[in-house]
Design an enzyme around this catalytic site. Structure first.
Site, PDB file in Angstrom:
ATOM      1  N   ALA A 109       0.872  -1.175   0.000  1.00 41.98           N
ATOM      2  CA  ALA A 109       0.000   0.000   0.000  1.00 41.98           C
ATOM      3  C   ALA A 109       0.909   1.226   0.000  1.00 41.98           C
ATOM      4  O   ALA A 109       2.136   1.110  -0.086  1.00 41.98           O
ATOM      5  CB  ALA A 109      -0.901  -0.025   1.226  1.00 41.98           C
ATOM      6  N   LYS A 110       0.277   2.368   0.133  1.00 44.84           N
ATOM      7  CA  LYS A 110       1.064   3.596   0.026  1.00 44.84           C
ATOM      8  C   LYS A 110       2.190   3.693   1.053  1.00 44.84           C
ATOM      9  O   LYS A 110       3.219   4.303   0.795  1.00 44.84           O
ATOM     10  CB  LYS A 110       0.137   4.806   0.174  1.00 44.84           C
ATOM     11  CG  LYS A 110      -0.335   5.306  -1.164  1.00 44.84           C
ATOM     12  CD  LYS A 110      -0.788   6.738  -1.094  1.00 44.84           C
ATOM     13  CE  LYS A 110      -1.799   6.921   0.023  1.00 44.84           C
ATOM     14  NZ  LYS A 110      -2.433   8.203   0.019  1.00 44.84           N
ATOM     15  N   ARG A 111       1.969   3.054   2.205  1.00 43.47           N
ATOM     16  CA  ARG A 111       3.012   3.147   3.238  1.00 43.47           C
ATOM     17  C   ARG A 111       4.309   2.457   2.810  1.00 43.47           C
ATOM     18  O   ARG A 111       5.351   2.664   3.400  1.00 43.47           O
ATOM     19  CB  ARG A 111       2.511   2.591   4.580  1.00 43.47           C
ATOM     20  CG  ARG A 111       2.213   1.123   4.531  1.00 43.47           C
ATOM     21  CD  ARG A 111       1.626   0.591   5.829  1.00 43.47           C
ATOM     22  NE  ARG A 111       1.244  -0.802   5.659  1.00 43.47           N
ATOM     23  CZ  ARG A 111       0.123  -1.194   5.095  1.00 43.47           C
ATOM     24  NH1 ARG A 111      -0.752  -0.311   4.681  1.00 43.47           N
ATOM     25  NH2 ARG A 111      -0.154  -2.482   4.953  1.00 43.47           N
TER      26      ARG A 111
END
Ligand code: GLU
Length: 287
Positions: free
Chosen positions: A256-258
């Site tokens: 994911a974006k993290r």
């Protein structure tokens, strides 16, 4: 899918951050399948996720995908017969589909939790699924005014046929079946802010753009069941579906974006070439 139709696939990124290796691998498969079929690949920007969508991410998506080796035949930057290819410019199409659902009594206005309504902005990826809707507003008629007493607009949910099995043959995962009202409940098709939900916008666009096969991650299987109900309610032929495995990190967690370190942008800045990335990353399973 009609046998004699030209293959049309799509890449449908959301500009809410930088694309990562997981996107790249799903998209790579989509591109490979379009190429193998001698078909067309459409690029569509899904920017209905409110303020999370930013123009700089739209630009980055184009740059990063081109760098990685993607080529599409229709899209925001190259045009095509189904323009515009950016969802925020396609509101009238969504409105007319919604009005048809409303006229057919398939939707009801819902004044329940704002959080549920907000969650309708984007595709419910792993862990984002909402609980089955308890049905509080279900009995409301589709003729209700579109504004609540306080003047704010209400959201609208699609009334699912409780107990009905939605079965489909998936290109990647084989036979799948989900039961409406048990595996998923009445879902938002129109948001209180005047925009369609991911589920409705996706169906309207895949149908209008003549997509014959949707390739996406397997965490969207349940969304496919919802979308098949929408195709049925709108009287449209559904595309085929091919859900692929997700790329996970070393803890088995979906990217994911993290996972900024695995964004295409960072990988590129660190001097890695797309060929090397495909040879060594994401399980090495690049078709
Ligand atoms: N824009 C959606 C996402 O990035 C697309 C999901 C789909 O392929 O239908 O999650």
């Amino acid at each position: 899918m009609a046998e004699n139709r030209e293959y049309r696939g799509r890449l449908a990124p959301s500009p809410t951050g930088h694309l990562h290796l997981g996107h790249a691998r799903t998209f790579w498969l989509a591109q490979a399948r379009a190429r193998a079929a001698g078909g067309t690949l459409v690029m569509r920007v899904e920017d209905l996720d409110g303020p999370r969508c930013r123009p700089e991410f739209v630009e980055a998506i184009h740059e990063d995908l081109r760098w990685f080796g993607f080529q599409w035949q229709e899209g925001p930057d190259v045009g095509g017969p189904h323009a515009p290819y950016v969802q925020s410019a396609r509101l009238p199409l969504y409105q007319s589909a919604f009005e048809r659902l409303r006229a057919a009594g398939r939707v009801f206005p819902c004044t329940c939790s704002r959080r549920d309504i907000l969650s309708a902005m984007s595709a419910p990826h792993a862990g984002d699924e909402e609980p089955v809707y308890p049905g509080n507003c279900r009995g409301k008629s589709s003729d209700e005014p579109t504004r609540s007493g306080e003047g704010s607009r209400v959201a609208w949910r699609f009334r699912v046929p409780d107990g009905q099995a939605v079965a489909f043959e998936d290109g990647g995962c084989g036979s799948r079946a989900f039961v409406a009202g048990r595996d998923f409940g009445d879902f938002v098709v129109w948001r209180g802010d005047g925009w369609p939900s991911y589920q409705l916008a996706c169906v309207v666009d895949d149908a209008a753009m003549g997509i014959t096969e949707v390739v996406r991650g397997e965490d969207l299987l349940l969304s496919t069941a919802r979308q098949l109900l929408l195709y049925g309610a709108l009287g449209w032929a559904a595309p085929s579906f091919y859900h692929c495995q997700l790329v996970t990190d070393e803890h088995g967690i979906r990217l994911a974006k993290r996972h900024e370190a695995l964004s295409l942008r960072r990988l590129r800045e660190s001097g890695r070439s797309p060929e090397e990335i495909r040879r060594t990353s994401g399980g090495g399973d690049w078709e």
